[in-house]
Design a protein around this motif. Structure first.
Motif, PDB file in Angstrom:
ATOM      1  N   SER A  24       0.849  -1.191   0.000  1.00  0.00           N
ATOM      2  CA  SER A  24       0.000   0.000   0.000  1.00  0.00           C
ATOM      3  C   SER A  24       0.888   1.246   0.000  1.00  0.00           C
ATOM      4  CB  SER A  24      -0.896   0.028   1.239  1.00  0.00           C
ATOM      5  OG  SER A  24      -0.100   0.198   2.407  1.00  0.00           O
ATOM      6  N   THR A  25       0.268   2.385  -0.263  1.00  0.00           N
ATOM      7  CA  THR A  25       1.014   3.642  -0.164  1.00  0.00           C
ATOM      8  C   THR A  25       1.430   3.897   1.282  1.00  0.00           C
ATOM      9  OG1 THR A  25      -1.042   4.909   0.015  1.00  0.00           O
ATOM     10  CG2 THR A  25      -0.080   4.680  -2.189  1.00  0.00           C
ATOM     11  N   ASP A  26       0.610   3.465   2.234  1.00  0.00           N
ATOM     12  CA  ASP A  26       0.974   3.630   3.650  1.00  0.00           C
ATOM     13  C   ASP A  26       2.255   2.875   3.976  1.00  0.00           C
ATOM     14  OD1 ASP A  26      -1.216   5.257   4.169  1.00  0.00           O
ATOM     15  OD2 ASP A  26      -2.452   3.599   4.932  1.00  0.00           O
ATOM     16  N   GLN A  27       2.437   1.693   3.397  1.00  0.00           N
ATOM     17  CA  GLN A  27       3.666   0.935   3.630  1.00  0.00           C
ATOM     18  C   GLN A  27       4.869   1.642   3.014  1.00  0.00           C
ATOM     19  OE1 GLN A  27       3.191  -3.133   2.360  1.00  0.00           O
ATOM     20  NE2 GLN A  27       1.915  -3.652   4.111  1.00  0.00           N
ATOM     21  N   PRO A  46       8.321   9.977  -0.927  1.00  0.00           N
ATOM     22  CA  PRO A  46       7.205   9.166  -1.386  1.00  0.00           C
ATOM     23  C   PRO A  46       6.272   9.958  -2.295  1.00  0.00           C
ATOM     24  CG  PRO A  46       7.500   8.919   0.980  1.00  0.00           C
ATOM     25  CD  PRO A  46       8.392  10.034   0.540  1.00  0.00           C
ATOM     26  N   GLY A  47       5.845   9.307  -3.361  1.00  0.00           N
ATOM     27  CA  GLY A  47       4.900   9.943  -4.259  1.00  0.00           C
ATOM     28  C   GLY A  47       4.736   9.174  -5.550  1.00  0.00           C
ATOM     29  N   ILE A  48       3.739   9.588  -6.311  1.00  0.00           N
ATOM     30  CA  ILE A  48       3.480   8.981  -7.624  1.00  0.00           C
ATOM     31  C   ILE A  48       4.547   9.457  -8.592  1.00  0.00           C
ATOM     32  CG2 ILE A  48       1.877   8.947  -9.580  1.00  0.00           C
ATOM     33  CD1 ILE A  48      -0.394   9.147  -7.525  1.00  0.00           C
ATOM     34  N   ARG A  49       5.027   8.543  -9.413  1.00  0.00           N
ATOM     35  CA  ARG A  49       6.013   8.857 -10.447  1.00  0.00           C
ATOM     36  C   ARG A  49       5.284   8.847 -11.786  1.00  0.00           C
ATOM     37  NH1 ARG A  49       7.988   9.607  -5.994  1.00  0.00           N
ATOM     38  NH2 ARG A  49      10.158   9.221  -5.442  1.00  0.00           N
ATOM     39  N   PRO A  50       4.753  10.009 -12.212  1.00  0.00           N
ATOM     40  CA  PRO A  50       3.913  10.053 -13.406  1.00  0.00           C
ATOM     41  C   PRO A  50       4.641   9.687 -14.694  1.00  0.00           C
ATOM     42  CG  PRO A  50       4.367  12.269 -12.622  1.00  0.00           C
ATOM     43  CD  PRO A  50       4.912  11.313 -11.597  1.00  0.00           C
ATOM     44  N   GLY A  54       2.837   2.781 -15.460  1.00  0.00           N
ATOM     45  CA  GLY A  54       1.860   2.423 -14.441  1.00  0.00           C
ATOM     46  C   GLY A  54       1.752   3.432 -13.320  1.00  0.00           C
ATOM     47  N   GLN A  55       2.474   4.513 -13.409  1.00  0.00           N
ATOM     48  CA  GLN A  55       2.487   5.568 -12.397  1.00  0.00           C
ATOM     49  C   GLN A  55       2.584   5.012 -10.983  1.00  0.00           C
ATOM     50  OE1 GLN A  55      -0.776   8.236 -13.207  1.00  0.00           O
ATOM     51  NE2 GLN A  55       0.259   9.065 -14.987  1.00  0.00           N
ATOM     52  N   PRO A  56       3.672   4.313 -10.677  1.00  0.00           N
ATOM     53  CA  PRO A  56       3.827   3.717  -9.352  1.00  0.00           C
ATOM     54  C   PRO A  56       4.026   4.771  -8.265  1.00  0.00           C
ATOM     55  CG  PRO A  56       5.883   3.593 -10.544  1.00  0.00           C
ATOM     56  CD  PRO A  56       4.857   4.123 -11.509  1.00  0.00           C
ATOM     57  N   TYR A  57       3.729   4.384  -7.052  1.00  0.00           N
ATOM     58  CA  TYR A  57       3.981   5.200  -5.856  1.00  0.00           C
ATOM     59  C   TYR A  57       5.275   4.663  -5.261  1.00  0.00           C
ATOM     60  CZ  TYR A  57       2.825   7.744  -1.550  1.00  0.00           C
ATOM     61  OH  TYR A  57       2.808   8.608  -0.479  1.00  0.00           O
ATOM     62  N   TRP A  73       4.699   0.680  -4.806  1.00  0.00           N
ATOM     63  CA  TRP A  73       3.336   0.172  -4.828  1.00  0.00           C
ATOM     64  C   TRP A  73       2.676   0.662  -6.109  1.00  0.00           C
ATOM     65  CZ3 TRP A  73      -1.443   2.629  -5.035  1.00  0.00           C
ATOM     66  CH2 TRP A  73      -2.550   1.802  -4.876  1.00  0.00           C
ATOM     67  N   LYS A  74       1.906  -0.230  -6.747  1.00  0.00           N
ATOM     68  CA  LYS A  74       1.111   0.122  -7.924  1.00  0.00           C
ATOM     69  C   LYS A  74      -0.323  -0.299  -7.681  1.00  0.00           C
ATOM     70  CE  LYS A  74       4.557  -0.418 -11.589  1.00  0.00           C
ATOM     71  NZ  LYS A  74       4.838  -1.113 -12.852  1.00  0.00           N
ATOM     72  N   SER A  75      -1.253   0.549  -8.098  1.00  0.00           N
ATOM     73  CA  SER A  75      -2.660   0.210  -7.906  1.00  0.00           C
ATOM     74  C   SER A  75      -3.040  -1.051  -8.673  1.00  0.00           C
ATOM     75  CB  SER A  75      -3.551   1.381  -8.337  1.00  0.00           C
ATOM     76  OG  SER A  75      -3.355   1.681  -9.696  1.00  0.00           O
ATOM     77  N   SER A  76      -2.342  -1.342  -9.757  1.00  0.00           N
ATOM     78  CA  SER A  76      -2.650  -2.543 -10.552  1.00  0.00           C
ATOM     79  C   SER A  76      -2.303  -3.831  -9.804  1.00  0.00           C
ATOM     80  CB  SER A  76      -1.915  -2.509 -11.884  1.00  0.00           C
ATOM     81  OG  SER A  76      -0.507  -2.519 -11.688  1.00  0.00           O
TER      82      SER A  76
END
Length: 79
Positions: A24-27, A46-50, A54-57, A73-76
């Motif tokens: 998760s993003t929390d992790q 920490p943050g999204i890498r646009p 897949g724009q991972p966090y 972390w990736k939402s996929s």
């Protein structure tokens, strides 16, 4: 291999990254906080890498020995 972002020569600890898959993003955030609290240095908050597929966090750190490590972390990855 890409040229290191810090402009220094690529070595075993610069230009390579040890990565961990987070649940998760929390992790990812907790990984970054714990690393900083235990002698690590920020190498990418920490943050999204646009610009990444897949724009991972992701969060990046340098451990006290200079190794670059990250948690991703990736939402996929959700099931």
């Amino acid at each position: 291999m890409r040229a290191p972002r810090n402009g220094e020569a690529a070595t075993s600890a610069n230009g390579r990254t040890i990565g961990f898959r987070a649940g998760s993003t929390d992790q990812v955030d907790a990984f970054h906080r714990a690393g900083l609290a235990n002698g690590g240095a920020d190498d990418g908050a920490p943050g999204i890498r646009p610009d990444s597929y897949g724009q991972p966090y992701i969060a990046y750190l340098r451990d006290p020995d200079g190794n670059k490590i990250c948690a991703t972390w990736k939402s996929s990855w959700q099931t």
